[in-house]
Enzyme design. Structure first.
Site, mmCIF file in Angstrom:
data_model
loop_
_atom_site.group_PDB
_atom_site.id
_atom_site.type_symbol
_atom_site.label_atom_id
_atom_site.label_comp_id
_atom_site.label_asym_id
_atom_site.label_seq_id
_atom_site.Cartn_x
_atom_site.Cartn_y
_atom_site.Cartn_z
ATOM 1 N N SER A 183 0.828 -1.216 0.000
ATOM 2 C CA SER A 183 0.000 0.000 0.000
ATOM 3 C C SER A 183 0.858 1.261 0.000
ATOM 4 O O SER A 183 0.349 2.366 0.062
ATOM 5 C CB SER A 183 -0.897 0.012 1.233
ATOM 6 O OG SER A 183 -0.074 0.007 2.394
ATOM 7 N N LEU A 201 4.257 3.783 -1.361
ATOM 8 C CA LEU A 201 4.603 4.515 -2.579
ATOM 9 C C LEU A 201 4.933 3.570 -3.738
ATOM 10 O O LEU A 201 4.372 3.671 -4.840
ATOM 11 C CB LEU A 201 5.795 5.424 -2.262
ATOM 12 C CG LEU A 201 6.527 6.070 -3.427
ATOM 13 C CD1 LEU A 201 5.631 7.041 -4.162
ATOM 14 C CD2 LEU A 201 7.782 6.767 -2.922
ATOM 15 N N TYR A 232 19.042 2.767 9.729
ATOM 16 C CA TYR A 232 18.342 2.291 8.531
ATOM 17 C C TYR A 232 19.323 1.681 7.539
ATOM 18 O O TYR A 232 19.093 0.600 6.990
ATOM 19 C CB TYR A 232 17.610 3.473 7.884
ATOM 20 C CG TYR A 232 16.903 3.144 6.594
ATOM 21 C CD1 TYR A 232 17.522 3.358 5.357
ATOM 22 C CD2 TYR A 232 15.607 2.637 6.596
ATOM 23 C CE1 TYR A 232 16.870 3.069 4.175
ATOM 24 C CE2 TYR A 232 14.943 2.351 5.406
ATOM 25 C CZ TYR A 232 15.584 2.565 4.191
ATOM 26 O OH TYR A 232 14.935 2.280 3.016
ATOM 27 N N LYS A 279 19.335 -2.211 6.114
ATOM 28 C CA LYS A 279 19.133 -2.527 4.704
ATOM 29 C C LYS A 279 20.334 -3.273 4.124
ATOM 30 O O LYS A 279 20.179 -4.194 3.326
ATOM 31 C CB LYS A 279 18.860 -1.243 3.911
ATOM 32 C CG LYS A 279 17.449 -0.697 4.105
ATOM 33 C CD LYS A 279 16.386 -1.617 3.498
ATOM 34 C CE LYS A 279 15.007 -1.007 3.504
ATOM 35 N NZ LYS A 279 14.007 -1.825 2.799
ATOM 36 N N PRO A 326 17.103 1.379 -5.483
ATOM 37 C CA PRO A 326 16.625 2.594 -6.131
ATOM 38 C C PRO A 326 17.313 3.821 -5.538
ATOM 39 O O PRO A 326 17.817 3.765 -4.410
ATOM 40 C CB PRO A 326 15.128 2.626 -5.791
ATOM 41 C CG PRO A 326 14.840 1.413 -4.984
ATOM 42 C CD PRO A 326 16.132 0.852 -4.515
ATOM 43 N N ASN A 334 16.361 8.105 -4.997
ATOM 44 C CA ASN A 334 15.281 8.756 -4.279
ATOM 45 C C ASN A 334 13.966 8.623 -5.048
ATOM 46 O O ASN A 334 13.825 9.157 -6.141
ATOM 47 C CB ASN A 334 15.674 10.225 -4.087
ATOM 48 C CG ASN A 334 14.979 10.851 -2.898
ATOM 49 O OD1 ASN A 334 13.771 10.735 -2.758
ATOM 50 N ND2 ASN A 334 15.747 11.507 -2.058
ATOM 51 N N ARG A 349 20.696 14.991 -5.780
ATOM 52 C CA ARG A 349 19.993 13.710 -5.750
ATOM 53 C C ARG A 349 19.602 13.275 -7.154
ATOM 54 O O ARG A 349 19.351 14.093 -8.034
ATOM 55 C CB ARG A 349 18.696 13.807 -4.923
ATOM 56 C CG ARG A 349 18.894 14.152 -3.441
ATOM 57 C CD ARG A 349 19.494 13.002 -2.664
ATOM 58 N NE ARG A 349 19.629 13.308 -1.241
ATOM 59 C CZ ARG A 349 20.752 13.790 -0.687
ATOM 60 N NH1 ARG A 349 21.823 14.030 -1.432
ATOM 61 N NH2 ARG A 349 20.796 14.041 0.615
#
Lengths: 343, 311
Positions: free
Chosen positions: A37, A39, A165, A169, A192, A194, A237
């Site tokens: 659910s 992004l 984080y 990961k 990925p 940003n 970015r």
């Protein structure tokens, strides 16, 4: 190397960079998407349902935290037993922008380690042949040469702002290698840059930079106030539109057969500064007010430029949605869905 | 930084208390005056709780309410076991460490210390042979920093080099190099066969005697206040090759037979030389037991306790 490792062309002293055929699974896929659910999950849903991303006979299930708390092993096992997936796209995670990470690094570390260990282990137990997990370019070493590539993940400590984080990961990649080494499982990951798009978390405090700016500009416009951008505007970015990422995710699920991860990003030349991004948001929303930069706020990592050379070797003809168009579509979505958007 | 429980009394919980290092600390604490008046020291083993299980971990902490924790419990093993089971080492150690650290935090333990076994911890990938264990242990340092950053907890870690001594796991398949060699030499002597050493004998190691490590860990618990870990090791010049170690063991056990090196077996990492400069800055006068003497004592212990030694 063991006999089966030799057969697969694997030698312990060699880097894990070979193309191997996916584990046996005949018949249509049953795909489970954790974090369905969110992004990226919503973008994949769109591609599967509206763009023919799904194939005949396939079953696609999109999970959210309502279906199971993946930090709990029993709930994870139960939801996997229920759906018996053959493939998993694992997107579920505790995520947030710069300022949230800086506040609660420990929680980012612990919660994500739990989720990832539960998902990978339960997947293994229930016989899932392929898991594609989601890393991020924010996990790469902070002191590094550029551009960053897939082989560099563990080559030094990550940026201090989000070390909890980042390490959690990184451990997905360690897990993947260990599942391959110990059980022959082909579990892999994508990296990925940003991500932005519809259905993002537009929270100003906790969200990522683009949705944060979109929300701020919307309010500034409504209230007739200046748009205050945090930081100097100089960090750079690479942004990837969620729908482009989703298309690439489906390709990875079906065709990418390495255990080593793959960066999914626009090229280095498409990197933009935060100021350029803010200007693009202003243009997309038609904001006419003043834009000011609050340099007392942190900038985060100055750059994290990633190379998409590996992706281009596989898919030389993939075209990304132009940034300004993707941003416009996202702004339009936000304005139209303001009431229900996560913020 | 004081503790909120136990009304000023120091209560130290040692996880992995029945292992190699745990026993050494027990010895230091009980026989060498390492324990101070009014302190309580509790040495736990897997019989008391399975720390992979968070419920059991909590129950343990609730029962003892420690003010300090020396966290030694882990899934450990020698080179060959690691090469087979990286996933197992990664997962179990991540769980054990998170359970102990988080429970300690929840119950307001004021200081926790752990061994890690890597230098320049995060500066590049670990050796392939034990990457699962290595990453899990590195994450202790990450977690320590995160507890400090988010809650101000002073949790830290020690980094010993290769530990040996009485009460080790002397299993030939799964044990570490010195203990495995001691067992092999014992058996070769008894059976009148050659001593077969796995690997070429050329890799180099710094060995630290468990009792020396025990003394240093007690010092760390009391006096060392950094979050950054500290290496506990003999100096770089005291590094020896596996072949040197074999010769010392053969001498200690009076083994007169042939010594062969099976070079088809893996050598593991060629060296992992650690600097003990930080330790020396704090404790310039600390004396390590000489290697030959320490190995002799360990061999004698093994022979005397053969029936009950872990193998």
């Amino acid at each position: 190397a063991t006999e089966s490792q030799e057969a697969a062309g694997f030698h312990p002293n060699q880097k894990l960079k070979l193309v191997i055929s996916v584990g046996d699974h005949s018949g249509p896929m049953r795909v489970l998407v954790t974090g369905g659910s969110g992004l990226v999950g919503r973008a994949i849903q769109h591609i599967v349902k509206e763009e023919g991303g799904g194939k005949e006979g396939e079953e696609w299930t999109f999970l959210s935290s309502k279906d199971a708390n993946l930090m709990n092993m029993e709930e994870t096992r139960a939801v996997f037993q229920k759906h018996r997936p053959t493939h998993i796209i694992h997107l579920a995670a505790m995520v947030g922008g710069l300022f949230k990470n800086m506040r609660v690094n420990l929680d980012f570390w612990r919660n994500n380690i739990y989720i990832n260990d539960n998902v990978l282990q339960a997947a293994h137990e229930v016989g899932v042949v392929k898991v594609v997990s989601c890393l991020s370019t924010c996990i790469f070493p902070d002191k590094t040469t550029y551009p960053i590539d897939e082989t560099m993940i563990h080559n030094g400590p990550p940026h201090e702002s989000n070390f909890g984080y980042a390490y959690a990961k990184r451990m997905i990649d360690v897990h993947n290698r260990a599942y391959f080494q110990q059980h022959g499982r082909y579990y892999t990951a994508v990296i990925p840059t940003n991500v932005f798009g519809p259905h993002d978390n537009f929270s100003i405090e906790d969200g990522h930079v683009l949705p944060g700016l979109i929300h701020k500009a919307y309010i500034a416009q409504k209230e007739g106030k200046p748009l205050v951008v945090w930081g100097s505007g100089t960090p750079r970015r690479q942004f990837i539109y969620s729908l482009d990422l989703a298309r690439l995710f489906l390709w990875v699920l079906r065709e990418y057969n390495e255990v080593e991860p793959i960066i999914l990003s626009v090229g280095e030349e498409d990197e933009v500064s935060i100021k350029e991004a803010a200007d693009a948001v202003v243009a997309a929303l038609g904001f006419k007010g003043e834009v000011v930069y609050d340099t007392s706020k942190a900038d985060g990592q100055f750059k994290k430029t990633a190379s998409n050379a590996k992706l281009l070797r596989y898919l030389p003809n993939f075209s990304f949605t132009p940034f300004n168009k993707a941003l416009k579509d996202t702004c339009d979505w936000f304005v139209a869905n303001y009431d229900t958007a996560r913020k | 930084m004081g503790s909120e429980s136990n009304a000023g009394k120091m209560c130290v919980l040692v996880t992995g208390g029945s292992g190699l290092v745990g026993r050494a600390i027990e010895h230091v604490v009980q026989e060498e005056g390492g324990k101070l008046e009014g302190e309580e020291w509790i040495f736990l083993s897997s019989k008391d709780a399975d720390l992979v299980d968070v419920g059991q971990t909590r129950a343990l902490f609730e029962k003892y309410r420690p003010t300090h924790v020396i966290h030694l419990a882990a899934k450990v093993g020698g080179l060959y076991l690691h090469m087979k089971s990286n996933l197992h080492f990664l997962r179990d150690n991540l769980k054990i460490n998170d359970n102990v650290l988080q429970t300690a935090h929840d119950m307001a333990a004021s200081k926790t210390t752990y061994p890690i076994d890597e230098t320049m911890i995060h500066n590049g990938p670990p050796h392939d042979s034990n990457f699962g264990y290595s990453h899990a242990k590195r994450m202790i340092d990450v977690q320590n920093r995160a507890y400090f950053k988010q809650y101000g907890r002073r949790y830290t870690a020690v980094i010993p080099t290769n530990v040996f001594g009485p009460y080790d796991n002397f299993n030939i398949e799964n044990g570490h190099v010195l203990s495995a060699l001691i067992n092999k030499t014992y058996t070769a002597k008894k059976d009148g066969t050659a001593l077969n050493v796995s690997g070429s004998g050329t890799p180099r190691r710094q060995f630290i005697y468990s009792l020396d490590l025990g003394r240093l860990i007690v010092w760390v618990l009391r006096e060392y206040d950094e979050i950054d870990p500290i290496i506990l090791s003999v100096a770089e010049e005291d590094e020896v090759s596996i072949k040197d170690a074999v010769e010392i063991i053969a001498q200690s056990m009076d083994f007169k037979g042939k010594i062969l090196f099976d070079t088809t077996k893996s050598d593991g990492q060629m060296k992992k030389t650690a600097s003990n400069a930080k330790l020396r800055r704090y404790l310039p006068n600390f004396t390590f037991t000489p290697l030959k003497e320490a190995i002799q004592m360990t061999c004698s212990w093994f022979v005397a306790n053969y029936a009950t030694a872990r193998k």
